[in-house]
Design an enzyme around this catalytic site. Structure first.
Site, PDB file in Angstrom:
ATOM      1  N   CYS A  43    -104.011 111.894  -7.621  1.00  0.00           N
ATOM      2  CA  CYS A  43    -105.288 111.202  -7.383  1.00  0.00           C
ATOM      3  C   CYS A  43    -105.501 110.983  -5.884  1.00  0.00           C
ATOM      4  CB  CYS A  43    -105.333 109.819  -8.016  1.00  0.00           C
ATOM      5  SG  CYS A  43    -104.669 109.700  -9.636  1.00  0.00           S
ATOM      6  N   ASP A  44    -104.443 110.564  -5.194  1.00  0.00           N
ATOM      7  CA  ASP A  44    -104.616 110.041  -3.835  1.00  0.00           C
ATOM      8  C   ASP A  44    -104.070 110.928  -2.723  1.00  0.00           C
ATOM      9  OD1 ASP A  44    -105.766 107.822  -5.022  1.00  0.00           O
ATOM     10  OD2 ASP A  44    -103.868 106.754  -5.175  1.00  0.00           O
ATOM     11  N   CYS A  49    -100.126 107.516  -7.848  1.00  0.00           N
ATOM     12  CA  CYS A  49    -100.683 108.761  -8.382  1.00  0.00           C
ATOM     13  C   CYS A  49    -100.910 109.770  -7.267  1.00  0.00           C
ATOM     14  CB  CYS A  49    -101.979 108.462  -9.125  1.00  0.00           C
ATOM     15  SG  CYS A  49    -102.756 109.938  -9.790  1.00  0.00           S
TER      16      CYS A  49
END
Ligand code: NAP
Length: 331
Positions: free
Chosen positions: A158-159, A155
């Site tokens: 997200c990261d 992701c």
């Protein structure tokens, strides 16, 4: 009409005792909690069917792993993925939908009412909507599970933030890989795209954006043969294999982002319902109908083509309306 509906719902909502354990029979159980599951919940709740929703391992589904969503109609300035999903859940609750933060691990569709299990607990339902979506496909290397969140990610949104001024590899040759690579250039100092062939599958426009980006370097005909690192050290490097020559090189890298497509979440349905060779539920074209009467599918679990939040929501609506009509006709 209203009197008829109340009687009908009363008849549907009864509880049945099975030995010592009590199994609550529901009109409809919804498995899954992305836009399709939540939209099914809103519609079936408004139809007074008091749906029970099993949210599964990732409450709110894939959109909870994205940041801003700019193409969901109704939000002209965009909306954050988790906020959109929380709002949908609250909307369904307002009309009486119930939610459980559990996964359905087993089903028995061979008898009516249908039986479903969340761990040891048994549930039964007259109808079921399957909206379990899809999960990111992984490379399947031996220590992959240990390194997820420690250098291996699926992701970017997200990261990506954790890879400021770091060097990373995106694996994949489709639109997702291109999109994530371009997104990650906001953070990383260098982004490699490793693709197993010498030609991308991605659309021309996305390919060109990636290929022409000054921070992106393409590693055609390569695969990650091994992750180097442990739970303790995190990922430290990878062994990159040339798929044409078989040569393997060590490559020091801070992060690997895997973008090689998705796998529908249907493992728990094997043997119970018709699933294609890729694992997608087979539905009658243009409908949510599966091969089991009373069991309906919605969203990415059967849709390989669109895979958008808004189409998933549309499929959820379709499944809910079909379920309601089916229950009325099969009282
Ligand atoms: P995809 O199009 O199926 O591409 C997956 C890529 O991963 C392919 O290049 C494939 O290689 C590679 N791959 C698969 N398994 C692999 C493995 N085990 N090891 C190494 N590589 C592997 O998936 P996607 O990129 O997630 O896109 C899915 C759909 O969403 C597509 O229809 C896409 O157009 C759409 N999408 C659109 C946008 C956009 O328009 N902005 C953004 C994202 C996604 P091969 O090519 O060799 O098979």
């Amino acid at each position: 009409m209203e009197v008829y509906r109340k009687e009908y719902i009363h008849k549907l909502n009864h509880k049945k005792h099975l030995g010592d354990t009590m199994t609550e029979k529901r009109n409809v159980i919804i498995i899954g909690s992305g836009p399709s599951g939540f939209t099914s919940a809103i519609y079936t709740a408004r139809a007074q069917l008091q749906p029970l929703v099993f949210e599964g391992k990732q409450p709110g589904g894939q959109l909870t792993t994205t940041t801003e969503i700019e193409n969901f109609p109704g939000f002209k300035d965009g909306i954050m993925g988790p906020e959109l999903m929380d709002t949908m859940r609250e909307q369904a609750k307002r009309f009486g939908a119930e939610f459980k933060y559990e996964s359905i691990s087993k089903v028995d569709f061979s008898q009516k009412p249908f039986k479903l299990w969340a761990g040891e607990t048994e549930y039964s339902a007259d109808s079921v909507i399957i909206a379990t979506g899809a999960s990111a496909r992984m490379l399947g290397l031996p220590n992959e599970a240990d390194l997820v969140g420690r250098g291996v990610s699926t992701c970017a949104t997200c990261d990506g933030f954790f890879y400021r001024e770091k060097e990373i590899i995106i694996v994949g040759g489709g639109d997702s890989a291109m999109e994530e690579a371009i997104f990650l250039t906001k953070f990383a100092s260098k982004v490699y795209i490793s693709h197993r062939r010498d030609e991308f599958r991605a659309s021309k426009i996305m390919q060109e954006r990636a290929i022409n980006h000054p921070k992106i370097e393409i590693l055609y005909s390569t695969v990650i043969d091994e992750y180097v690192g442990t739970k303790e050290t995190g990922l430290t490097s990878v062994k990159l294999k040339d798929t044409k020559t078989g040569e393997i090189k060590d490559m020091k890298i801070d992060g690997v982002f895997i973008a090689i497509g998705h796998v529908p979440n249907t493992k728990f349905l094997e043997g119970q319902i018709n699933i294609d060779e890729k694992g997608y539920i087979i539905t009658k074209p243009g409908t949510p109908l599966t091969n089991v009467e009373g069991v309906f599918a919605a969203g990415d679990v059967h849709d390989q083509t669109y895979r958008q939040g808004i189409t998933a929501a549309g499929f959820g609506c379709q499944a809910a309306i079909t379920t309601e009509r089916w229950l009325e006709n099969n009282e």
